[in-house]
Design a protein around this motif. Structure first.
Motif, mmCIF file in Angstrom:
data_model
loop_
_atom_site.group_PDB
_atom_site.id
_atom_site.type_symbol
_atom_site.label_atom_id
_atom_site.label_comp_id
_atom_site.label_asym_id
_atom_site.label_seq_id
_atom_site.Cartn_x
_atom_site.Cartn_y
_atom_site.Cartn_z
ATOM 1 N N PHE A 196 45.638 -30.477 -11.605
ATOM 2 C CA PHE A 196 46.069 -30.052 -10.075
ATOM 3 C C PHE A 196 45.422 -31.949 -9.873
ATOM 4 O O PHE A 196 44.684 -32.570 -11.096
ATOM 5 N N TYR A 197 46.121 -32.542 -8.950
ATOM 6 C CA TYR A 197 45.848 -33.495 -8.484
ATOM 7 C C TYR A 197 44.394 -33.107 -7.126
ATOM 8 O O TYR A 197 44.274 -32.461 -6.627
ATOM 9 N N HIS A 198 44.120 -34.235 -7.303
ATOM 10 C CA HIS A 198 42.396 -34.477 -5.917
ATOM 11 C C HIS A 198 42.445 -35.779 -5.367
ATOM 12 O O HIS A 198 42.595 -36.527 -6.428
ATOM 13 N N ILE A 199 41.456 -35.493 -4.455
ATOM 14 C CA ILE A 199 40.619 -36.298 -3.565
ATOM 15 C C ILE A 199 39.515 -36.509 -4.337
ATOM 16 O O ILE A 199 39.280 -36.188 -4.656
ATOM 17 N N VAL A 200 38.672 -38.086 -4.926
ATOM 18 C CA VAL A 200 38.243 -38.230 -5.819
ATOM 19 C C VAL A 200 37.198 -38.777 -5.086
ATOM 20 O O VAL A 200 37.275 -40.202 -3.914
ATOM 21 N N VAL A 201 36.046 -38.019 -4.874
ATOM 22 C CA VAL A 201 34.898 -38.079 -3.697
ATOM 23 C C VAL A 201 33.384 -38.362 -4.341
ATOM 24 O O VAL A 201 33.626 -37.957 -5.313
ATOM 25 N N PRO A 202 32.782 -39.212 -3.740
ATOM 26 C CA PRO A 202 31.149 -39.115 -4.808
ATOM 27 C C PRO A 202 30.501 -37.712 -4.770
ATOM 28 O O PRO A 202 30.694 -37.379 -3.889
ATOM 29 N N SER A 203 29.547 -37.730 -5.254
ATOM 30 C CA SER A 203 29.007 -36.253 -5.502
ATOM 31 C C SER A 203 28.439 -35.804 -4.638
ATOM 32 O O SER A 203 27.383 -34.917 -4.546
ATOM 33 N N THR A 204 27.632 -36.663 -3.669
ATOM 34 C CA THR A 204 27.110 -36.765 -2.797
ATOM 35 C C THR A 204 27.910 -36.345 -1.430
ATOM 36 O O THR A 204 27.618 -35.854 0.265
ATOM 37 N N TYR A 205 29.173 -36.379 -1.725
ATOM 38 C CA TYR A 205 30.240 -36.186 -0.876
ATOM 39 C C TYR A 205 30.265 -34.544 -0.242
ATOM 40 O O TYR A 205 29.363 -33.545 -1.063
ATOM 41 N N VAL A 206 29.587 -33.391 0.772
ATOM 42 C CA VAL A 206 29.566 -32.771 1.683
ATOM 43 C C VAL A 206 30.824 -32.233 2.737
ATOM 44 O O VAL A 206 31.566 -33.128 3.652
ATOM 45 N N VAL A 207 31.321 -31.572 2.128
ATOM 46 C CA VAL A 207 33.106 -31.139 2.774
ATOM 47 C C VAL A 207 32.628 -30.888 4.253
ATOM 48 O O VAL A 207 31.808 -29.248 4.630
ATOM 49 N N PRO A 208 32.767 -30.935 5.462
ATOM 50 C CA PRO A 208 33.310 -31.365 6.100
ATOM 51 C C PRO A 208 34.067 -29.419 7.053
ATOM 52 O O PRO A 208 34.570 -29.228 6.396
ATOM 53 N N GLU A 209 34.076 -29.663 8.277
ATOM 54 C CA GLU A 209 34.853 -27.998 8.650
ATOM 55 C C GLU A 209 35.526 -28.722 9.523
ATOM 56 O O GLU A 209 36.480 -28.103 9.338
ATOM 57 N N HIS A 210 35.608 -29.485 9.195
ATOM 58 C CA HIS A 210 37.037 -30.679 9.783
ATOM 59 C C HIS A 210 37.763 -31.576 8.464
ATOM 60 O O HIS A 210 36.993 -32.502 9.076
ATOM 61 N N ILE A 211 38.706 -31.981 7.902
ATOM 62 C CA ILE A 211 39.654 -32.772 7.206
ATOM 63 C C ILE A 211 40.504 -33.248 7.350
ATOM 64 O O ILE A 211 41.634 -32.882 8.157
ATOM 65 N N TYR A 212 39.971 -34.515 7.724
ATOM 66 C CA TYR A 212 42.052 -35.614 8.671
ATOM 67 C C TYR A 212 42.160 -36.437 7.559
ATOM 68 O O TYR A 212 41.567 -37.642 7.363
ATOM 69 N N ALA A 213 43.508 -36.087 6.819
ATOM 70 C CA ALA A 213 43.712 -37.054 5.605
ATOM 71 C C ALA A 213 44.973 -38.159 6.089
ATOM 72 O O ALA A 213 45.440 -37.422 6.695
ATOM 73 N N ILE A 214 44.783 -38.792 5.680
ATOM 74 C CA ILE A 214 46.534 -39.830 5.759
ATOM 75 C C ILE A 214 46.658 -40.741 4.830
ATOM 76 O O ILE A 214 45.808 -41.197 4.114
ATOM 77 N N TYR A 215 47.763 -40.654 4.572
ATOM 78 C CA TYR A 215 48.199 -40.737 3.429
ATOM 79 C C TYR A 215 49.365 -41.417 3.184
ATOM 80 O O TYR A 215 50.383 -41.695 4.327
ATOM 81 N N PRO A 216 49.561 -43.283 2.617
ATOM 82 C CA PRO A 216 48.555 -43.922 2.264
ATOM 83 C C PRO A 216 47.635 -44.452 3.086
ATOM 84 O O PRO A 216 47.856 -45.023 4.255
ATOM 85 N N ALA A 217 45.803 -45.056 2.631
ATOM 86 C CA ALA A 217 45.330 -45.933 2.954
ATOM 87 C C ALA A 217 45.258 -47.189 4.009
ATOM 88 O O ALA A 217 46.873 -47.110 3.067
ATOM 89 N N THR A 218 45.158 -47.517 4.260
ATOM 90 C CA THR A 218 45.916 -48.952 4.661
ATOM 91 C C THR A 218 45.859 -49.811 3.385
ATOM 92 O O THR A 218 45.039 -49.855 2.184
ATOM 93 N N VAL A 219 47.052 -50.197 3.568
ATOM 94 C CA VAL A 219 47.730 -51.135 2.143
ATOM 95 C C VAL A 219 47.938 -52.653 2.274
ATOM 96 O O VAL A 219 49.031 -52.587 2.709
ATOM 97 N N ALA A 220 47.984 -53.875 1.447
ATOM 98 C CA ALA A 220 48.053 -55.094 1.906
ATOM 99 C C ALA A 220 48.792 -55.584 0.555
ATOM 100 O O ALA A 220 48.149 -56.624 -0.145
ATOM 101 N N ALA A 221 48.944 -55.077 -0.223
ATOM 102 C CA ALA A 221 49.465 -55.615 -1.571
ATOM 103 C C ALA A 221 51.087 -55.162 -2.778
ATOM 104 O O ALA A 221 51.280 -54.401 -2.180
ATOM 105 N N ASP A 222 51.623 -56.618 -3.461
ATOM 106 C CA ASP A 222 52.531 -55.988 -3.723
ATOM 107 C C ASP A 222 53.834 -55.195 -2.566
ATOM 108 O O ASP A 222 54.717 -54.357 -3.682
#
Length: 322
Positions: free
Chosen positions: A87-113
């Motif tokens: 499976f594919y997943h979002i890589v977060v640090p070990s200290t990350y605590v899953v909140p009650e709500h997650i809002y995700a947008i693809y892609p993150a800001t990008v200015a390259a290529d």
């Protein structure tokens, strides 16, 4: 641009009327593993067409690409510990605590290529995705185009109470399938294109507010002009306030070797899909440029007025380059 630096939209010409409408799923993984999934895009006329990031037989994200998670960019990872259920997943640090709500947008800001996208992720408040330019990368082998390509299509997901129980990314825009056909009598190389869409209404951001999301997506250049003069001056009189202009750089990945531009032999064509943020469409103007930025052609087509819906792909008659 390296093709593994962005999640792409890969279209096979053989999938023009068929595809995959499967939404793979599952709840948010144990131990806070943020698995990611995508919805499929319907084709005009309700036939299904595969328009999800990755390969043609299912979800396939690209490791290293970034997703904006509640305002912070995190890379995409891949877990094949269990070969039968990778499976594919979002890589977060070990200290990350899953909140009650997650809002995700693809892609993150990008200015390259060749890609320039600005994302403002405001969680449950109004968020925005601003498209300034996108790269379209055609795939080839041995110098021959294979009919697939990569390009960004913005998406968003919401996990939490009253929303999805998984990070299911939903398309924020509609899509256009464009065909450029070389009828010039000689080989030509295209380095970039501008596509101007005229709407029945004044151009405003397309807003997706389902599933607890509130995300407005727009192209930066609205009511602008093409090099030949104002869009309305090319053929007839058109209100530029009702026009959205989209910018694309063209590239070719030939067996892993990336170079700018796409080469078309006489009679050859390329078919590619791009995100569209107008809510209706009655005319399209396409301008093509050489690698040096010299205008090669401007072609316009008046169309039967049609409403453009989010998560739906629309075909545009072929643009003849002559």
């Amino acid at each position: 641009m390296k093709t593994n630096k962005f999640i792409g939209l890969m279209i096979l010409s053989a999938l023009a009327t068929t595809g995959c409408d499967r939404e793979t799923g599952g709840e948010l993984g144990r131990d806070g593993v943020l698995k990611i999934y995508t919805e499929s895009m319907a084709r005009e006329g309700n036939a299904k067409m595969l328009v999800t990031p990755g390969v043609y037989d299912g979800d396939e994200w690209v490791q290293g690409e970034q997703i904006d998670l509640d305002g912070t960019a995190y890379p995409i990872g891949y877990d094949a510990t269990d070969p039968a259920n990778p499976f594919y997943h979002i890589v977060v640090p070990s200290t990350y605590v899953v909140p009650e709500h997650i809002y995700a947008i693809y892609p993150a800001t990008v200015a390259a290529d060749g890609n320039n996208i600005e994302v403002a992720n405001n969680g449950s408040a109004a968020s925005t995705v601003l498209l300034k330019s996108l790269a379209v990368t055609f795939r080839a082998s041995g110098g021959a185009l294979d009919g697939t390509h990569d390009v960004y299509f913005p998406m968003a997901a919401h996990y939490g109470s009253g929303a999805d129980s998984r990070l299911l990314f939903r398309h924020l825009t509609g899509g256009l399938q464009l065909t450029l056909r070389n009828a010039s009598g000689a080989e030509l190389t295209l380095g970039s294109v501008k596509v101007a869409l005229t709407s029945d209404d004044e151009v405003v951001p397309i807003v997706y507010n389902g599933n607890g999301l509130n995300v407005g997506t727009s192209w930066n250049a609205s009511g602008m002009s093409l090099p030949n003069g104002e869009i309305g001056g090319i053929e007839g009189d058109h209100d530029v306030s009702k026009t959205s202009e989209m910018h694309f750089s063209l590239q070719t990945n030939d067996d892993g070797s990336l170079h700018d531009g796409v080469v078309l032999a006489d009679g050859e064509e390329v078919v590619f899909c791009v995100p569209v943020t107008v809510n209706s469409l009655n005319r399209i103007v396409v301008a093509g440029y050489t690698l040096d930025g010299v205008q090669h052609f401007v072609k316009g087509k008046s169309l039967a007025s049609k409403t453009i819906e989010r998560n739906r792909m629309y075909d545009i008659p072929a643009i003849e380059i002559n």
